[in-house]
Design a protein around this motif. Structure first.
Motif, PDB file in Angstrom:
ATOM      1  N   THR A  61       0.809  -1.213   0.000  1.00 49.08           N
ATOM      2  CA  THR A  61       0.000   0.000   0.000  1.00 49.08           C
ATOM      3  C   THR A  61       0.844   1.265   0.000  1.00 49.08           C
ATOM      4  OG1 THR A  61      -0.112  -0.051   2.406  1.00 49.08           O
ATOM      5  CG2 THR A  61      -1.923  -1.103   1.200  1.00 49.08           C
ATOM      6  N   ARG A  62       2.121   1.126   0.353  1.00 46.39           N
ATOM      7  CA  ARG A  62       2.990   2.290   0.389  1.00 46.39           C
ATOM      8  C   ARG A  62       4.354   1.914  -0.181  1.00 46.39           C
ATOM      9  NH1 ARG A  62       2.496   0.537   5.894  1.00 46.39           N
ATOM     10  NH2 ARG A  62       4.480  -0.133   6.782  1.00 46.39           N
ATOM     11  N   VAL A  92      -4.058   0.728  -2.150  1.00 44.03           N
ATOM     12  CA  VAL A  92      -2.880   1.600  -2.162  1.00 44.03           C
ATOM     13  C   VAL A  92      -3.238   2.935  -1.520  1.00 44.03           C
ATOM     14  CG1 VAL A  92      -3.348   2.572  -4.462  1.00 44.03           C
ATOM     15  CG2 VAL A  92      -0.989   2.473  -3.608  1.00 44.03           C
ATOM     16  N   HIS A  93      -2.297   3.496  -0.790  1.00 44.94           N
ATOM     17  CA  HIS A  93      -2.507   4.805  -0.184  1.00 44.94           C
ATOM     18  C   HIS A  93      -2.505   5.882  -1.265  1.00 44.94           C
ATOM     19  CE1 HIS A  93      -0.779   3.220   3.908  1.00 44.94           C
ATOM     20  NE2 HIS A  93      -1.911   2.670   3.578  1.00 44.94           N
ATOM     21  N   GLU A 318      -1.984  -8.307   3.293  1.00 41.48           N
ATOM     22  CA  GLU A 318      -1.327  -8.548   4.567  1.00 41.48           C
ATOM     23  C   GLU A 318      -0.734  -7.247   5.080  1.00 41.48           C
ATOM     24  OE1 GLU A 318      -1.316 -11.392   6.324  1.00 41.48           O
ATOM     25  OE2 GLU A 318      -2.701 -12.098   4.795  1.00 41.48           O
ATOM     26  N   GLU A 319      -0.644  -7.122   6.396  1.00 42.49           N
ATOM     27  CA  GLU A 319      -0.056  -5.929   6.974  1.00 42.49           C
ATOM     28  C   GLU A 319       1.424  -5.849   6.616  1.00 42.49           C
ATOM     29  OE1 GLU A 319      -1.633  -3.628   8.423  1.00 42.49           O
ATOM     30  OE2 GLU A 319      -3.572  -4.587   8.612  1.00 42.49           O
ATOM     31  N   GLU A 320       1.902  -4.642   6.367  1.00 40.42           N
ATOM     32  CA  GLU A 320       3.292  -4.446   5.996  1.00 40.42           C
ATOM     33  C   GLU A 320       4.127  -4.152   7.234  1.00 40.42           C
ATOM     34  OE1 GLU A 320       3.318  -1.933   2.099  1.00 40.42           O
ATOM     35  OE2 GLU A 320       1.480  -1.571   3.183  1.00 40.42           O
ATOM     36  N   GLU A 321       5.176  -4.918   7.424  1.00 36.78           N
ATOM     37  CA  GLU A 321       6.036  -4.711   8.582  1.00 36.78           C
ATOM     38  C   GLU A 321       7.193  -3.775   8.242  1.00 36.78           C
ATOM     39  OE1 GLU A 321       5.214  -5.756  11.401  1.00 36.78           O
ATOM     40  OE2 GLU A 321       3.617  -7.131  10.861  1.00 36.78           O
ATOM     41  N   GLU A 322       7.632  -3.782   6.996  1.00 35.09           N
ATOM     42  CA  GLU A 322       8.754  -2.942   6.579  1.00 35.09           C
ATOM     43  C   GLU A 322       8.359  -2.141   5.355  1.00 35.09           C
ATOM     44  OE1 GLU A 322      11.428  -2.830   8.313  1.00 35.09           O
ATOM     45  OE2 GLU A 322      11.151  -4.579   9.583  1.00 35.09           O
TER      46      GLU A 322
END
Length: 337
Positions: A61-62, A92-93, A318-322
């Motif tokens: 998304t970013r 996407v943001h 999925e959530e983005e960790e990095e």
């Protein structure tokens, strides 16, 4: 046969101004009914002969600064070269195209009560939906049992990362943009998101009033959404998609909900703003709002959550960790006229 509104039926297309707007982006927010809308768009693209481009990237998304300067510019250029009229959709943001001296498309989106969205995502990531008992194991094989079966009240009350900030600050960044501060819970991000909505979004609807959202889209973007409400209400549409309600979903205790509401105060500030704007738009065209509560009392205090209609759901990102996870790949499928 329905007559085209943008193609010369008597020969090769001649250059002329296309119906406004001819470039639309639906930067769909996860677990806010996006699969319902995407399925409708697939039908509408064929019916009304516009280009529908849907990215199959669900976990990006970013972008990093490097990607915004290089790969993201390439993606923007590719989007801007799609034959018009087109509608591009992706998790996407918000991105300001004018930074790259490219004409700014019109954005549309739909959001949802923040706690409802969080609950839906929490259980969906663990247990999937009706599409198969083992669907959740396929989707999240790296999730250990102690995390998968973590009681949501424990998650909230003991302040697990998944149930606290910044992970709870989810909806606002979709409208705030790519700036790093957009991911930090606070009024700076909220105010920037509101300003972007005012300046760049033709419509941001709320899932709780989805039929009215579709009706407004039909009024505002008829060359994309004409007849959308008829299609949405048809038995054939629901037979095609069925309902993909999240399984094993249950309501946390009132104490846990109150804690969650306080942690999500910025999300609710933005949600209430969007709800006000949406109702104002409805009023302008003569639609009566189904909700007359001006105080915006939290929905969970009015027995909400599990009563909200659960729409069809797109494969969730999925959530983005990095910031630099994965590679940016402009994989898309294209429905052409």
């Amino acid at each position: 046969m329905r007559e085209s509104t943008f193609v010369d039926d008597h020969g090769p297309p001649t250059p002329r101004e296309l119906p406004f707007p001819s470039q639309v982006i639906y930067n769909r927010v996860g677990k806010c009914g996006s699969r319902t809308v995407v399925l409708l768009l697939r039908i509408l693209a064929e019916k009304h002969q516009f280009n529908l481009v849907s990215s199959d990237i669900h976990n990006k998304t970013r972008l990093t600064k490097h990607e915004q300067v290089s790969g993201w510019v390439d993606l923007i250029t590719n989007i801007s070269n799609i034959p018009q009229p087109f509608l591009y959709t992706r998790h996407v943001h918000f991105l300001n195209f004018t930074r790259f001296r490219i004409e700014q498309p019109v954005y549309i989106n739909i959001i949802r009560d923040p706690i409802n969205r969080f609950l839906s995502n929490y259980f969906f990531r663990r247990f999937g939906d009706w599409r198969g008992e083992q669907n959740h194991l396929i989707r999240t094989p790296q999730m250990k049992d102690d995390e998968r079966y973590l009681d949501i009240n424990v998650c909230i009350m003991e302040n697990y990362p998944e149930c606290s900030n910044p992970r709870l600050f989810y909806i606002v960044p979709y409208f705030c943009g790519q700036h790093p501060q957009c991911r930090e819970p606070g009024m700076w991000a909220v105010e920037r998101a509101k300003q972007n909505v005012i300046e760049n979004f033709l419509l941001v609807g709320i899932l709780e009033e989805l039929e009215d959202v579709l009706l407004l889209l039909e009024r505002l973007l008829p060359h994309y959404f004409s007849d959308v409400l008829t299609i949405y209400k048809s038995p054939a549409f629901w037979k095609m998609g069925n309902l993909t309600g999240t399984v094993k979903k249950h309501m946390p205790t009132i104490e846990a909900l109150q804690v969650l509401y306080q942690r999500m105060k910025y999300e609710y500030d933005f949600y209430n703003f969007i709800r006000d704007q949406f109702h104002l738009t409805k009023k302008k065209i003569g639609l009566k709002s189904s909700s007359q509560n001006s105080a915006h009392e939290p929905d969970f205090l009015r027995e909400l959550a599990l009563r909200t209609h659960e729409p069809l759901e797109e494969e969730e990102e999925e959530e983005e960790e990095e910031d630099d996870i994965g590679q940016e790949d402009a994989n898309i499928w294209l429905v052409q006229p």
